[in-house]
Design an enzyme around this catalytic site. Structure first.
Site, PDB file in Angstrom:
ATOM      1  CB  CYS A  29      -0.743   2.631   3.823  1.00  0.00           C
ATOM      2  SG  CYS A  29      -2.271   2.056   3.082  1.00  0.00           S
ATOM      3  CG  ASP A  30       2.965   1.266   4.621  1.00  0.00           C
ATOM      4  OD1 ASP A  30       2.464   1.857   5.597  1.00  0.00           O
ATOM      5  OD2 ASP A  30       2.765   0.063   4.389  1.00  0.00           O
ATOM      6  CB  CYS A  52      -0.942  -0.026   1.210  1.00  0.00           C
ATOM      7  SG  CYS A  52      -2.035   1.402   1.275  1.00  0.00           S
TER       8      CYS A  52
HETATM    9  C1  LIG Z   1       0.431  -3.499   5.076  1.00  0.00           C
HETATM   10  C2  LIG Z   1      -0.786  -2.613   5.028  1.00  0.00           C
HETATM   11  C3  LIG Z   1      -0.703  -1.345   5.556  1.00  0.00           C
HETATM   12  C4  LIG Z   1      -1.802  -0.512   5.513  1.00  0.00           C
HETATM   13  N1  LIG Z   1      -1.704   0.731   6.058  1.00  0.00           N
HETATM   14  C5  LIG Z   1      -2.771   1.552   6.022  1.00  0.00           C
HETATM   15  C6  LIG Z   1      -2.685   2.875   6.577  1.00  0.00           C
HETATM   16  O1  LIG Z   1      -1.640   3.284   7.088  1.00  0.00           O
HETATM   17  N2  LIG Z   1      -3.794   3.648   6.514  1.00  0.00           N
HETATM   18  C7  LIG Z   1      -4.966   3.222   5.923  1.00  0.00           C
HETATM   19  O2  LIG Z   1      -5.941   3.979   5.917  1.00  0.00           O
HETATM   20  N3  LIG Z   1      -5.066   1.995   5.397  1.00  0.00           N
HETATM   21  C8  LIG Z   1      -4.001   1.160   5.425  1.00  0.00           C
HETATM   22  N4  LIG Z   1      -4.085  -0.085   4.851  1.00  0.00           N
HETATM   23  C9  LIG Z   1      -5.345  -0.466   4.191  1.00  0.00           C
HETATM   24  C10 LIG Z   1      -6.363  -0.868   5.278  1.00  0.00           C
HETATM   25  O3  LIG Z   1      -5.766  -1.813   6.126  1.00  0.00           O
HETATM   26  C11 LIG Z   1      -7.623  -1.448   4.641  1.00  0.00           C
HETATM   27  O4  LIG Z   1      -8.154  -0.555   3.711  1.00  0.00           O
HETATM   28  C12 LIG Z   1      -8.676  -1.717   5.736  1.00  0.00           C
HETATM   29  O5  LIG Z   1      -8.145  -2.561   6.725  1.00  0.00           O
HETATM   30  C13 LIG Z   1      -9.919  -2.363   5.134  1.00  0.00           C
HETATM   31  O6  LIG Z   1     -10.796  -2.619   6.184  1.00  0.00           O
HETATM   32  P1  LIG Z   1     -11.963  -3.700   6.087  1.00  0.00           P
HETATM   33  O7  LIG Z   1     -12.721  -3.554   7.355  1.00  0.00           O
HETATM   34  O8  LIG Z   1     -12.684  -3.571   4.827  1.00  0.00           O
HETATM   35  O9  LIG Z   1     -11.240  -5.125   5.996  1.00  0.00           O
HETATM   36  P2  LIG Z   1      -9.999  -5.808   6.712  1.00  0.00           P
HETATM   37  O10 LIG Z   1      -9.182  -4.879   7.501  1.00  0.00           O
HETATM   38  O11 LIG Z   1      -9.346  -6.597   5.633  1.00  0.00           O
HETATM   39  O12 LIG Z   1     -10.690  -6.815   7.734  1.00  0.00           O
HETATM   40  C14 LIG Z   1     -11.425  -7.926   7.283  1.00  0.00           C
HETATM   41  C15 LIG Z   1     -11.697  -8.847   8.442  1.00  0.00           C
HETATM   42  O13 LIG Z   1     -12.565  -9.894   8.033  1.00  0.00           O
HETATM   43  C16 LIG Z   1     -12.170 -11.091   8.654  1.00  0.00           C
HETATM   44  N5  LIG Z   1     -12.695 -12.218   7.898  1.00  0.00           N
HETATM   45  C17 LIG Z   1     -12.377 -12.645   6.647  1.00  0.00           C
HETATM   46  N6  LIG Z   1     -13.081 -13.755   6.339  1.00  0.00           N
HETATM   47  C18 LIG Z   1     -13.873 -14.016   7.393  1.00  0.00           C
HETATM   48  C19 LIG Z   1     -14.824 -15.049   7.678  1.00  0.00           C
HETATM   49  N7  LIG Z   1     -15.119 -16.000   6.800  1.00  0.00           N
HETATM   50  N8  LIG Z   1     -15.448 -15.029   8.899  1.00  0.00           N
HETATM   51  C20 LIG Z   1     -15.181 -14.049   9.799  1.00  0.00           C
HETATM   52  N9  LIG Z   1     -14.288 -13.055   9.579  1.00  0.00           N
HETATM   53  C21 LIG Z   1     -13.641 -13.057   8.406  1.00  0.00           C
HETATM   54  C22 LIG Z   1     -10.651 -11.011   8.632  1.00  0.00           C
HETATM   55  O14 LIG Z   1     -10.122 -11.894   9.602  1.00  0.00           O
HETATM   56  C23 LIG Z   1     -10.469  -9.556   9.002  1.00  0.00           C
HETATM   57  O15 LIG Z   1     -10.481  -9.410  10.388  1.00  0.00           O
HETATM   58  C24 LIG Z   1      -3.011  -0.953   4.905  1.00  0.00           C
HETATM   59  C25 LIG Z   1      -3.098  -2.249   4.389  1.00  0.00           C
HETATM   60  C26 LIG Z   1      -2.006  -3.073   4.448  1.00  0.00           C
HETATM   61  C27 LIG Z   1      -2.100  -4.480   3.888  1.00  0.00           C
END
Ligand SMILES: Cc1cc2nc3c(=O)[nH]c(=O)nc-3n(C[C@H](O)[C@H](O)[C@H](O)COP(=O)(O)OP(=O)(O)OC[C@H]3O[C@@H](n4cnc5c(N)ncnc54)[C@H](O)[C@@H]3O)c2cc1C
Length: 321
Positions: free
Chosen positions: A149-150, A146
């Site tokens: 992000c980084d 990302c």
């Molecule tokens: C290395 C990295 C660094 C990042 N840094 C930043 C940053 O600095 N700032 C920023 O704004 N964004 C950052 N991002 C992006 C950010 O993390 C994502 O946009 C955000 O986390 C998305 O949120 P979400 O709730 O959609 O899903 P996610 O954070 O992906 O969470 C999904 C959840 O669903 C759960 N899940 C999946 N399948 C199932 C299932 N079958 N049953 C139950 N639970 C399940 C997973 O375990 C997880 O807990 C970064 C991403 C990465 C990879």
């Protein structure tokens, strides 16, 4: 599958949840907070990797409200704590499948079935990694997926971007704001990126494009990434390249397999919204990266989680007695 699962006593009869939230990233916890404050007594299945993608990152500097930045895992603990304070029930278990063929819907977790009027899917997306030697150890220590992000952590440093699509070209161009040099590595000489994105990268003085190059191994010392061994796939010849940061931009996979095709998705598997945050199935809503092909940020996921919870509240009012 559902038909083999046990309908647990506590979930039979009248015990139908108003809303079950699947996934515990910023989208899920924000949905949980709003649904709990709306007195919907939400139940969340957080998954085995509770907290989502931010559990993999050390510093989050762009989520409003943290002037000094905050560690990813710490921020996720705080989101969870805040939602739990208002009554969100969280179980750190994975949803195996859902049955959306009739209402109330069925959510199957480790063979146990839970009934619910509404569902919010917030299972996020997984970045696709290369799987090269040394990658696991350097995730979050120099290798990221990302740039938004980084990128700012690599001011005046030399970085690599790997990929040949729009995101690779866009990330390479974005990173020139910080990095002293960006090398874009692609394993072919044909780019999937649109002409405009490709040309923007090509014409940027800080970007060098190297085709027919793939990562064979990541190199590091005790401080973090130092570079990579790169290979020409045509003849297997290798060379090394120095870099303190690397951004893998070869795509994401939304996590939707447990839905088994019951909710409409686009060609890449991202869930489609039909009416506000509702999916193609009445009463089933989706939020965060599992829907988002464009922004993929914690704040946008959280915002959509809020919208989904408010849409659920309204939908329950209109559709469930
Ligand atoms: C290395 C990295 C660094 C990042 N840094 C930043 C940053 O600095 N700032 C920023 O704004 N964004 C950052 N991002 C992006 C950010 O993390 C994502 O946009 C955000 O986390 C998305 O949120 P979400 O709730 O959609 O899903 P996610 O954070 O992906 O969470 C999904 C959840 O669903 C759960 N899940 C999946 N399948 C199932 C299932 N079958 N049953 C139950 N639970 C399940 C997973 O375990 C997880 O807990 C970064 C991403 C990465 C990879």
């Amino acid at each position: 599958m559902f038909k083999d699962s046990i309908l647990s006593a506590k979930d039979m009869g009248d015990d139908i949840h108003d809303v079950i939230i699947i996934g515990s990233g910023p989208a899920g916890y924000t949905a949980g907070l709003y649904a709990a404050r709306a007195m919907l007594e939400p139940l969340m299945f957080a998954g085995y990797m509770s907290g989502g993608q931010l559990m993999l990152t050390s510093d989050v500097e762009n989520f409003p409200g943290y002037p000094q930045g905050i560690g990813g895992p710490e921020m996720m603990m705080e989101l969870r704590e805040q939602a739990e304070r208002f009554g969100l029930k969280v179980e750190d278990r994975n949803v195996e499948s859902v049955d959306l063929s009739e209402r109330p819907y069925k959510v199957v977790v480790e063979g146990e079935t839970f009934l619910t009027h509404a569902i919010i899917v917030s299972t996020g997306a997984e970045s696709i990694w290369l799987g090269a030697k040394g990658e696991e150890e350097q995730k979050g220590r120099g290798i990221s997926t990302c740039a938004t992000c980084d990128g700012a952590f690599f001011r005046d440093e030399e970085v690599l971007v790997i990929g040949g699509g729009d995101s690779a070209c866009e990330e390479a161009t974005f990173l020139t704001r910080f990095a002293s040099k960006v090398t874009l590595l692609h394993r072919r000489d044909v780019f999937k990126a649109s002409t405009i994105m490709y040309e923007r990268a090509l014409n940027n003085d800080k970007i060098e494009i190297k085709t027919f190059r793939q990562i064979k191994e990541w190199l590091s010392d005790e401080k973090g990434l130092t570079g990579a061994v790169i290979e020409d796939p045509r003849d297997g010849s290798t060379s090394t390249i120095a870099a303190t940061g690397a951004f893998i931009a070869i795509g994401h996979t939304p996590i939707t397999s447990f839905l088994d095709g019951q909710v409409e998705t686009d060609g890449e598997g991202y869930i489609l919204h039909k009416k506000h945050t509702m999916t193609s199935v009445e009463g089933v809503f989706a939020a965060g990266d599992v829907v988002d092909t464009r922004y993929k940020q914690a704040i946008t996921a959280a915002g959509m989680g809020c919208q989904a919870a408010m849409d659920v509240e309204k939908w329950l009012e209109d559709n469930v007695e």
